[in-house]
Design a protein around this motif. Sequence first.
Motif, PDB file in Angstrom:
ATOM      1  N   VAL A 103       1.111   0.106  -8.277  1.00 37.42           N
ATOM      2  CA  VAL A 103      -0.211   0.712  -8.113  1.00 37.42           C
ATOM      3  C   VAL A 103      -0.762   1.067  -9.489  1.00 37.42           C
ATOM      4  O   VAL A 103      -0.026   1.139 -10.477  1.00 37.42           O
ATOM      5  CB  VAL A 103      -0.156   1.987  -7.232  1.00 37.42           C
ATOM      6  N   THR A 104      -2.072   1.304  -9.552  1.00 35.81           N
ATOM      7  CA  THR A 104      -2.669   1.718 -10.812  1.00 35.81           C
ATOM      8  C   THR A 104      -2.256   3.154 -11.117  1.00 35.81           C
ATOM      9  O   THR A 104      -1.902   3.929 -10.209  1.00 35.81           O
ATOM     10  CB  THR A 104      -4.197   1.634 -10.759  1.00 35.81           C
ATOM     11  N   LEU A 105      -2.317   3.510 -12.386  1.00 36.85           N
ATOM     12  CA  LEU A 105      -1.980   4.875 -12.786  1.00 36.85           C
ATOM     13  C   LEU A 105      -2.909   5.876 -12.126  1.00 36.85           C
ATOM     14  O   LEU A 105      -2.482   6.956 -11.681  1.00 36.85           O
ATOM     15  CB  LEU A 105      -2.053   5.000 -14.310  1.00 36.85           C
ATOM     16  N   THR A 106      -4.186   5.519 -12.023  1.00 34.63           N
ATOM     17  CA  THR A 106      -5.164   6.415 -11.383  1.00 34.63           C
ATOM     18  C   THR A 106      -4.798   6.678  -9.933  1.00 34.63           C
ATOM     19  O   THR A 106      -4.827   7.818  -9.461  1.00 34.63           O
ATOM     20  CB  THR A 106      -6.572   5.807 -11.466  1.00 34.63           C
ATOM     21  N   ARG A 107      -4.440   5.593  -9.230  1.00 31.23           N
ATOM     22  CA  ARG A 107      -4.080   5.742  -7.821  1.00 31.23           C
ATOM     23  C   ARG A 107      -2.829   6.588  -7.672  1.00 31.23           C
ATOM     24  O   ARG A 107      -2.750   7.475  -6.814  1.00 31.23           O
ATOM     25  CB  ARG A 107      -3.862   4.347  -7.204  1.00 31.23           C
ATOM     26  N   PHE A 108      -1.830   6.328  -8.524  1.00 36.57           N
ATOM     27  CA  PHE A 108      -0.581   7.072  -8.421  1.00 36.57           C
ATOM     28  C   PHE A 108      -0.816   8.555  -8.712  1.00 36.57           C
ATOM     29  O   PHE A 108      -0.287   9.433  -8.011  1.00 36.57           O
ATOM     30  CB  PHE A 108       0.457   6.506  -9.388  1.00 36.57           C
ATOM     31  N   LEU A 139       0.849  -1.199   0.000  1.00 32.31           N
ATOM     32  CA  LEU A 139       0.000   0.000   0.000  1.00 32.31           C
ATOM     33  C   LEU A 139       0.881   1.244   0.000  1.00 32.31           C
ATOM     34  O   LEU A 139       1.794   1.369   0.824  1.00 32.31           O
ATOM     35  CB  LEU A 139      -0.908  -0.008   1.233  1.00 32.31           C
ATOM     36  N   LEU A 140       0.605   2.157  -0.919  1.00 29.41           N
ATOM     37  CA  LEU A 140       1.383   3.390  -1.066  1.00 29.41           C
ATOM     38  C   LEU A 140       0.561   4.586  -0.624  1.00 29.41           C
ATOM     39  O   LEU A 140      -0.587   4.749  -1.037  1.00 29.41           O
ATOM     40  CB  LEU A 140       1.797   3.570  -2.531  1.00 29.41           C
ATOM     41  N   THR A 141       1.154   5.437   0.242  1.00 31.75           N
ATOM     42  CA  THR A 141       0.493   6.675   0.664  1.00 31.75           C
ATOM     43  C   THR A 141       1.517   7.814   0.676  1.00 31.75           C
ATOM     44  O   THR A 141       2.723   7.578   0.669  1.00 31.75           O
ATOM     45  CB  THR A 141      -0.110   6.526   2.079  1.00 31.75           C
ATOM     46  N   ARG A 142       0.998   9.038   0.683  1.00 35.92           N
ATOM     47  CA  ARG A 142       1.872  10.211   0.826  1.00 35.92           C
ATOM     48  C   ARG A 142       2.403  10.279   2.249  1.00 35.92           C
ATOM     49  O   ARG A 142       1.811   9.725   3.183  1.00 35.92           O
ATOM     50  CB  ARG A 142       1.103  11.496   0.524  1.00 35.92           C
ATOM     51  N   ASP A 143       3.493  10.999   2.397  1.00 34.61           N
ATOM     52  CA  ASP A 143       4.030  11.257   3.727  1.00 34.61           C
ATOM     53  C   ASP A 143       4.402  12.736   3.781  1.00 34.61           C
ATOM     54  O   ASP A 143       5.449  13.138   3.287  1.00 34.61           O
ATOM     55  CB  ASP A 143       5.262  10.384   3.992  1.00 34.61           C
ATOM     56  N   ASP A 144       3.536  13.536   4.361  1.00 39.37           N
ATOM     57  CA  ASP A 144       3.742  14.982   4.343  1.00 39.37           C
ATOM     58  C   ASP A 144       4.575  15.485   5.513  1.00 39.37           C
ATOM     59  O   ASP A 144       4.923  16.670   5.559  1.00 39.37           O
ATOM     60  CB  ASP A 144       2.385  15.700   4.316  1.00 39.37           C
ATOM     61  N   ASP A 145       4.904  14.591   6.467  1.00 41.02           N
ATOM     62  CA  ASP A 145       5.706  15.074   7.603  1.00 41.02           C
ATOM     63  C   ASP A 145       7.193  14.783   7.419  1.00 41.02           C
ATOM     64  O   ASP A 145       8.002  15.086   8.304  1.00 41.02           O
ATOM     65  CB  ASP A 145       5.202  14.473   8.921  1.00 41.02           C
ATOM     66  N   GLY A 146       7.566  14.176   6.274  1.00 44.13           N
ATOM     67  CA  GLY A 146       8.983  13.960   5.984  1.00 44.13           C
ATOM     68  C   GLY A 146       9.621  12.816   6.711  1.00 44.13           C
ATOM     69  O   GLY A 146      10.831  12.645   6.657  1.00 44.13           O
ATOM     70  N   ALA A 147       8.827  11.995   7.391  1.00 41.06           N
ATOM     71  CA  ALA A 147       9.399  10.895   8.163  1.00 41.06           C
ATOM     72  C   ALA A 147       9.380   9.570   7.403  1.00 41.06           C
ATOM     73  O   ALA A 147       9.841   8.559   7.932  1.00 41.06           O
ATOM     74  CB  ALA A 147       8.634  10.723   9.475  1.00 41.06           C
TER      75      ALA A 147
END
Length: 346
Positions: A309-314, A276-284
């Motif tokens: 991941v799918t292109l849409t998800r990315f 599972l891929l998610t953003r990480d906005d706190d830099g950790a």
Amino acid sequence: MSGLSAQVVVRARDVDVALDVGTDECVALIGPNGAGKSTVVDVLAGLVRPDRGTVVLDGRTLSDDRRTVPTHRRRIGLVAQRPDLFPHRSVLANVAFGPRAVGASGREARGHARDALAAVGALALADRAPGTLSGGQAQRIAVARALATDPVLLLLDEPTSALDVAARQEVRTALATAATGRPTLLVSHDPVEVMGLAHRVVVVEAGRVVDEGTPDEVLGRPRSAFAARFSGLVTVPGRATTGGMVTADGGELASPAHAVPPGRSALAAYHPTAALLTRDDDGAGRRLDAVEPRDGLVRVRAGDLVVDVTLTRFAALGLAVGDTCRIRVPADEVVVYEPDGGRIVG
């Protein structure tokens, strides 16, 4: 011994491979292009004479350092990538050609041919001309042709690689029928075919065997770089913990109970579509190192971890190389095990 026992040494091709195939066993021989798979098949079929070694089939020596039995006397059936049927003969005559060539009467040969066609579900095609067949039908006829001589050994050399996806399953069903009750060697680049047909898998790289075991062992816990690529799994090195593994770059992968003692070198394997891929906005999180198109998906690499991941998800995540992200792999998707010699081969 019953079944096949072979030691194949061809110096000009730098091949030195030993393998055994049981009486009612299908063994898959896999490896990268140029690894020596075709050389092994050619030696077993009698098309190439080895420099050294032996080929013993059902207790009969077909090749050793003193002599080699000609191809037509080996009782070996071969199904290759292309069916190569005689265009001027009917389907029945194509299949009957083998029994006729080894001494059967015309009537006996046609009887063997009909039995073989029935075994692969192609008896209704007996009167057809090869030029009227689909690719899958023609390859099933090739399987029947190999069966008609009642071979002691069956060699399957990339038998479905030239077919479209729809035709492959019908041919695999015919191959499973053909392989029952006789030693069979399968050369394939198709993981589905290997998992569906093979009892054991032998991995060859640079003319040498680097791994062997059941399909679950070799493809589910790959110990060679090729087997990892072949199975589609990602392998990550690190050290085992009680609850999983610490990766070489300091990350953690959780896993259910495993047998590797904590602190030991280990490999973790998982399928990249399970991550599972998610953003990480706190830099950790992890630095996103690379983005690659792959089989209709987007492959993201971040340190030792990989996710598809799918292109849409990315696109929805708005990530780019250099950003930080998080990759999480569900614990029940991770297998932790000990590699050979503490490292993956290849």
